[in-house]
Write an enzyme that holds these catalytic residues in place. Structure first.
Site, PDB file in Angstrom:
ATOM      1  N   HIS A 145      23.226   7.117-110.931  1.00  0.00           N
ATOM      2  CA  HIS A 145      24.470   7.128-111.101  1.00  0.00           C
ATOM      3  C   HIS A 145      24.863   6.044-111.725  1.00  0.00           C
ATOM      4  CE1 HIS A 145      28.859   8.903-110.026  1.00  0.00           C
ATOM      5  NE2 HIS A 145      28.984   7.482-110.134  1.00  0.00           N
ATOM      6  N   GLU A 146      24.990   4.816-111.161  1.00  0.00           N
ATOM      7  CA  GLU A 146      25.318   3.570-112.148  1.00  0.00           C
ATOM      8  C   GLU A 146      24.142   3.812-113.295  1.00  0.00           C
ATOM      9  OE1 GLU A 146      27.348   2.746-110.668  1.00  0.00           O
ATOM     10  OE2 GLU A 146      27.248   3.890-109.060  1.00  0.00           O
ATOM     11  N   HIS A 149      26.642   5.866-115.650  1.00  0.00           N
ATOM     12  CA  HIS A 149      27.722   4.982-116.345  1.00  0.00           C
ATOM     13  C   HIS A 149      27.171   3.242-116.776  1.00  0.00           C
ATOM     14  CE1 HIS A 149      30.324   5.712-113.913  1.00  0.00           C
ATOM     15  NE2 HIS A 149      30.038   5.913-112.766  1.00  0.00           N
ATOM     16  N   GLU A 230      33.638   9.658-113.695  1.00  0.00           N
ATOM     17  CA  GLU A 230      32.734  10.350-112.410  1.00  0.00           C
ATOM     18  C   GLU A 230      31.876  11.085-112.549  1.00  0.00           C
ATOM     19  OE1 GLU A 230      31.669   7.758-110.055  1.00  0.00           O
ATOM     20  OE2 GLU A 230      33.200   6.391-111.430  1.00  0.00           O
TER      21      GLU A 230
END
Lengths: 487, 183
Positions: A145-146, A149, A230
């Site tokens: 997930h990071e 980003h 997100e």
């Protein structure tokens, strides 16, 4: 992917531009409130502040944030091999040329965020609590997930926007405090002309209003922008790991087990303040109870995020198209979260892989926990959860009605009494009153003496010794002996 | 005047073709790069195996056949002369490793060994890396192939001899999965 990145970039610049306008407008309003002729001084000051902030954020914003939360750089693989490996895996999966820096935050609360200047110089920060609680697949999901980003170019702009929101808040707070202490002294100096005085008052009110509203407006903008990112980062994570369940279960663990210390406790400490600015960057907002949502939420509701990820298996895999259709299943047909071009690119089916084998240590911990839980249940321990997610077990001999949570210190009501009475058949604890007057009896369970007053009308009472409920049967009618014929 | 227009048109065309050509080269380099990444990860796995075999040997010396199988599969994979054979050899190596892991299940002491635990983490990570780099390779191949097939870049691609790259699919799906044990 590229289309999504481009649209992200456009939005980011628009966000920065709008924030700059808000900041300059605020400066002008404050300047005019102090002195109607000096609005340009305020604007100038705001512009200088903006330039300084922007430059600082551009050059070293990531380091400021990392130092601000007390993170420590992990330099070698030997320190935390698993985390290092997982980050390397995700670097490969995302096709990023160089591995992001790894930072560790000593914090028991599980969370993570990404920052950095560009794709090549990103940084991933995780808390020690995250490492302790997540299994391999979950950790991978969070890191993915990071990485999402980083690849989606969210990091630099989130860092920039975060620092700009910070400067708007700072400016308005300094002004409001100044107004409070000076009491509008400047206005009095110029009361020679009445018209000027009135204008001054109006401007001052406008300035105060602007100072109150600007931070709210800036935050709203910032948060609205961060929510969409997100979802996109979640979709990227599913694609990178090919295992949406990993992230879903990680989100569940993080949100279910931990809600921040509410209110004053958090805000007083320095860390509480930094996490307020950082909130949109974390994988789960550290300051928000899970489930709550609204225009001020930095993150989409975690429950929805989990639901979408879990729906992906039914939607055909781990690619973007599967995320989009799972998204539509949760939010309805008309909602979109991923652009057309990205979707077309991401239509190549991607099978969901099998979970990673459980390591020996994990299996052992799980088994140990199961066994102790079972034993405790047999020993009539009462288990309940604090609002912060900590499981608390109370031994059966404990009579206290409240215990402090070992993690967050909140007072917790012990549900002991109700649970025990529910298990205990009511019929066993009964007391038949003999007279309607004063009388005392011993608890059938713990022998504690209880006094009953003639005024007592309640059908049951609680024993002060064992806290069990005792049914009080009323005394037989007194008329009987009175009516007996008296020879 | 006309010659100027003709020259301008030709210049624009040339610049445009150069742009497409460079784009194609860039994409092809991405594909090559992604392939190299798979190679790196496969090597990493080869390097791990001797260490793993040594550790297991200390606890399970009589599982000779399984250990021998892993060693042989490894040397075959290391020596594979071309891509097709390497893909097959790597599949065999995966299967041999899977059998080894099944054997390990019977030795609790070994499973608790610190050295073995860290090797297992490395092995899991390596398998993941191989999977992820293959995925990344396929993504790049798809981007490249799409560019080659679509107009107008296909004209440039054809005249300069760009060819579609093959996807890296594991042919024998069973080779990837852990072997089933029957008693």
């Amino acid at each position: 992917m590229w289309e999504a990145i481009e649209s992200n970039k456009r939005r980011s610049w628009a966000l920065i531009a709008v924030m700059a306008i808000v900041l300059l407008g605020l400066g002008a309003a404050i300047g005019a409130a102090v002195d109607p002729d000096a609005w340009w001084i305020g604007t100038g000051c705001a512009a200088v502040l903006f330039a300084v902030m922007f430059a600082t954020a551009w050059i070293g914003g990531d380091k400021i944030l990392l130092r601000g939360v007390g993170a420590r750089r992990i330099h070698s693989k030997a320190e935390i091999p698993r985390l290092w490996n997982v980050v390397e895996e995700m670097t490969i999966a995302a096709g990023v040329p160089s591995m992001p820096e790894i930072w560790l935050i000593e914090d028991k609360r599980p969370n993570a965020f990404a920052t950095g200047k560009s794709v090549e110089t990103g940084a991933v920060a995780v808390t020690s609590g995250l490492l302790a609680r997540m299994n391999r697949d979950e950790l991978q999901g969070v890191v993915a997930h990071e990485m999402g980003h980083i690849v989606n170019r969210d990091i630099r702009f989130m860092t920039l926007a975060g620092i700009m929101v910070g400067s708007i808040v700072l400016l308005s707070e300094v002004f409001l405090r100044y107004m409070w202490f000076s009491g509008g002294g400047h206005a009095r100096r110029r009361t020679g002309k009445n018209v000027d005085g009135r204008l001054q008052a109006i401007l001052m009110i406008a300035g105060i209003l602007a100072a109150l509203l600007a931070p709210v407006l800036a935050r709203l903008l910032y948060f609205a922008c961060s929510r969409r990112r997100e979802y996109l980062a979640d979709a990227s994570a599913a694609r990178f790991t090919r295992y949406p369940e990993g992230l879903a279960s990680a989100l569940e663990k993080i949100s279910g087990r931990y809600v921040a210390k509410s209110g004053r406790h958090g805000a007083k400490s320095g860390r509480g303040d930094s996490s307020r600015v950082l909130a949109p960057m974390y994988i789960i907002n550290p300051l928000q109870a899970h489930g709550s949502t609204g225009p001020f939420s930095t993150h989409p509701p975690t429950q929805k995020r989990i639901e979408i990820l879990r729906n992906m298996a039914g939607a055909g895999g781990a690619h973007f198209a599967a995320y989009e259709s799972a998204f539509q299943r949760v939010f309805g047909k008309d909602e979109h979260c991923i652009g057309e071009v990205t979707l077309a690119e991401g239509r190549r089916p991607l099978e969901i892989r099998d979970p990673a084998p459980k390591s020996e240590a994990e299996t052992q911990t799980d088994r140990l926990r199961e066994v102790t839980d079972l034993l405790d249940r047999m020993g009539e321990f009462v288990a309940f959860h604090c609002a912060c997610g900590v499981g608390i077990k109370v031994p059966p001999g404990l009579h206290a009605s409240k215990v402090a949570c070992p993690r967050c210190g909140r007072e917790q009501g012990v549900p002991t009494a109700s649970v025990v009475t529910a298990e205990q058949p009511e019929a066993e604890l009964k007391y038949q009153r003999k007279t309607p007057g004063w009388e005392s009896f011993r608890c059938p369970h713990c022998d504690k003496t209880t006094h009953l007053s003639p005024a007592l009308e309640a059908p049951r009472i609680r024993c002060s010794g064992c806290r069990r409920t005792i049914e009080i049967l009323p005394a037989p009618p007194e008329e009987a002996p009175a009516e007996a014929p008296n020879p | 005047m006309e010659t100027i227009i003709v020259i301008a048109v030709i210049a624009v065309l040339v610049v445009w073709v150069i742009g497409i050509y460079n784009g194609l080269v860039k994409l092809r380099n991405h594909v090559k790069n992604a392939w190299a990444q798979i190679d790196v990860q496969l090597k990493r796995r080869h390097d791990l195996i001797p260490n793993l075999v040594e550790t297991v040997k200390g606890y399970a010396s009589h599982e000779k056949n399984t250990l021998q199988g892993v060693i042989e599969a490894r040397s075959k994979a290391v020596a594979a002369p071309d891509v097709a054979q390497q893909v097959q050899a790597e599949g065999e190596l995966s299967a041999a490793l899977g059998r080894l892991m099944v054997v390990v299940e019977q030795y609790p002491d070994l499973k608790a060994n610190q050295n073995f635990l860290s090797l297992q983490e490395e092995l899991t990570s390596t398998e993941n890396r191989i999977g992820f780099s293959r995925q990344n390779y396929n993504d790049n191949v798809m981007r490249f192939n799409t560019r080659i097939q679509s107009f107008p870049s296909n004209v440039v691609a054809n005249s300069f001899g760009f060819h579609e790259e093959p996807f890296f699919e594991v042919k024998d799906e069973a080779a990837r999965q852990a072997p089933e044990v029957k008693f």
